[in-house]
Design a protein around this motif. Structure first.
Motif, short mmCIF file in Angstrom:
data_model
loop_
_atom_site.label_atom_id
_atom_site.label_comp_id
_atom_site.label_asym_id
_atom_site.label_seq_id
_atom_site.Cartn_x
_atom_site.Cartn_y
_atom_site.Cartn_z
N LEU A 156 6.66 28.92 37.14
CA LEU A 156 7.18 30.06 36.39
C LEU A 156 7.71 31.11 37.35
O LEU A 156 7.14 31.32 38.43
CB LEU A 156 6.09 30.71 35.54
CG LEU A 156 5.54 29.93 34.35
CD1 LEU A 156 4.37 30.68 33.74
CD2 LEU A 156 6.63 29.71 33.31
N ILE A 157 8.76 31.78 36.96
CA ILE A 157 9.27 32.91 37.73
C ILE A 157 8.46 34.14 37.33
O ILE A 157 8.28 34.42 36.14
CB ILE A 157 10.77 33.13 37.45
CG1 ILE A 157 11.58 31.95 37.97
CG2 ILE A 157 11.25 34.43 38.09
CD1 ILE A 157 13.05 32.00 37.60
N VAL A 158 7.97 34.86 38.32
CA VAL A 158 7.24 36.10 38.05
C VAL A 158 8.24 37.15 37.60
O VAL A 158 9.25 37.38 38.25
CB VAL A 158 6.46 36.57 39.30
CG1 VAL A 158 5.77 37.90 39.04
CG2 VAL A 158 5.45 35.51 39.73
N LYS A 159 7.96 37.75 36.47
CA LYS A 159 8.89 38.71 35.86
C LYS A 159 8.41 40.15 36.05
O LYS A 159 7.25 40.40 36.29
CB LYS A 159 9.06 38.39 34.37
CG LYS A 159 9.79 37.07 34.14
CD LYS A 159 9.81 36.64 32.70
CE LYS A 159 8.57 35.99 32.19
NZ LYS A 159 8.01 34.88 32.92
N GLY A 171 16.80 42.57 41.88
CA GLY A 171 16.05 41.33 41.91
C GLY A 171 14.90 41.25 40.93
O GLY A 171 13.95 40.49 41.15
N ARG A 172 14.95 41.97 39.84
CA ARG A 172 13.90 41.93 38.82
C ARG A 172 14.29 40.88 37.77
O ARG A 172 15.38 40.90 37.23
CB ARG A 172 13.74 43.29 38.16
CG ARG A 172 12.70 43.32 37.04
CD ARG A 172 12.70 44.66 36.32
NE ARG A 172 12.26 45.74 37.16
CZ ARG A 172 11.02 46.24 37.15
NH1 ARG A 172 10.12 45.74 36.34
NH2 ARG A 172 10.70 47.23 37.94
N TYR A 173 13.35 39.98 37.47
CA TYR A 173 13.55 38.99 36.41
C TYR A 173 12.95 39.53 35.11
O TYR A 173 11.99 40.29 35.13
CB TYR A 173 12.88 37.66 36.76
CG TYR A 173 13.61 36.92 37.86
CD1 TYR A 173 14.63 36.03 37.54
CD2 TYR A 173 13.28 37.10 39.18
CE1 TYR A 173 15.31 35.35 38.53
CE2 TYR A 173 13.95 36.42 40.19
CZ TYR A 173 14.97 35.55 39.85
OH TYR A 173 15.65 34.88 40.84
N GLY A 201 16.21 35.99 32.63
CA GLY A 201 17.41 36.55 33.24
C GLY A 201 17.05 37.36 34.46
O GLY A 201 15.89 37.68 34.70
N LYS A 202 18.06 37.68 35.26
CA LYS A 202 17.85 38.48 36.46
C LYS A 202 18.76 39.70 36.40
O LYS A 202 19.97 39.57 36.23
CB LYS A 202 18.16 37.66 37.71
CG LYS A 202 17.89 38.38 39.00
CD LYS A 202 18.16 37.47 40.19
CE LYS A 202 17.87 38.19 41.49
NZ LYS A 202 18.14 37.32 42.64
#
Length: 176
Positions: free
Chosen positions: A112-115, A145-147, A155-156
């Motif tokens: 998972l991408i850390v958001k 660079g925040r997801y 999204g980014k």
């Protein structure tokens, strides 16, 4: 005999520790004297830190469907990076400062991408005491660079900034 003691106060920003060191100690038959030295107004204080942190049972927003998100435990997340900052006390009435933080965030349990954690963050400020009871504080912050989670898709953000200004008036000492 007269004694002269001089000391050098060193502040080290490495993990918030500080120390003092005595630089000179002279004793003997010295005559009293006066010393004139200019006060150097700019006081420059750099700071740097490396950091690493792990969170067990981290909570992240997860897409349940295209229209429904839910906060869930997603396992272990690790955050590491560097922080650089500087404060400049230019005069008794003017302080300037800036801070930059780089953060690498990773979920170590799942793919998972850390958001909601920016990769790059910058903050700068000016604090000017115009009169004894009137100050102006101006700041600027920016990040990149925040997801984020949007309709089931990650999204980014390309980045954004925020400018702030406030005027502080202190009619009576201690009340603003």
């Amino acid at each position: 005999p007269h004694f002269y003691k001089g000391s050098l106060d060193l502040k080290c920003g490495w993990f918030g520790k500080s120390f003092s060191a005595v630089s000179c100690r002279c004793a003997g038959s010295l005559k009293s004297g006066t010393q004139k030295r200019p006060q150097i107004p700019p006081h420059f204080f750099p700071f740097s830190a490396l950091f690493y942190s792990e969170v067990k049972d981290a909570i992240e927003e997860v897409a349940i469907s295209k229209k429904l998100n839910q906060y869930q435990n997603v396992g272990k997340e690790a955050f590491k990076g560097v922080e650089l900052s500087v404060n400049l006390f230019a005069t008794d009435n003017l302080t300037l400062g800036a801070n930059y933080t780089y953060t690498h965030a990773k979920n170590k349990t799942q793919d998972l991408i850390v958001k909601n954690v920016p990769k790059h963050k910058f903050f700068a400020f000016i604090d000017w005491k115009m009169l004894p009871n009137l100050s102006l504080y101006v700041s600027q912050e920016a990040e990149h660079g925040r997801y984020y989670l949007d309709g089931g898709n990650t999204g980014k953000l390309s980045g954004f900034g925020n400018s702030n200004a406030k005027l502080l008036y202190e009619p009576v000492s201690g009340l603003s």
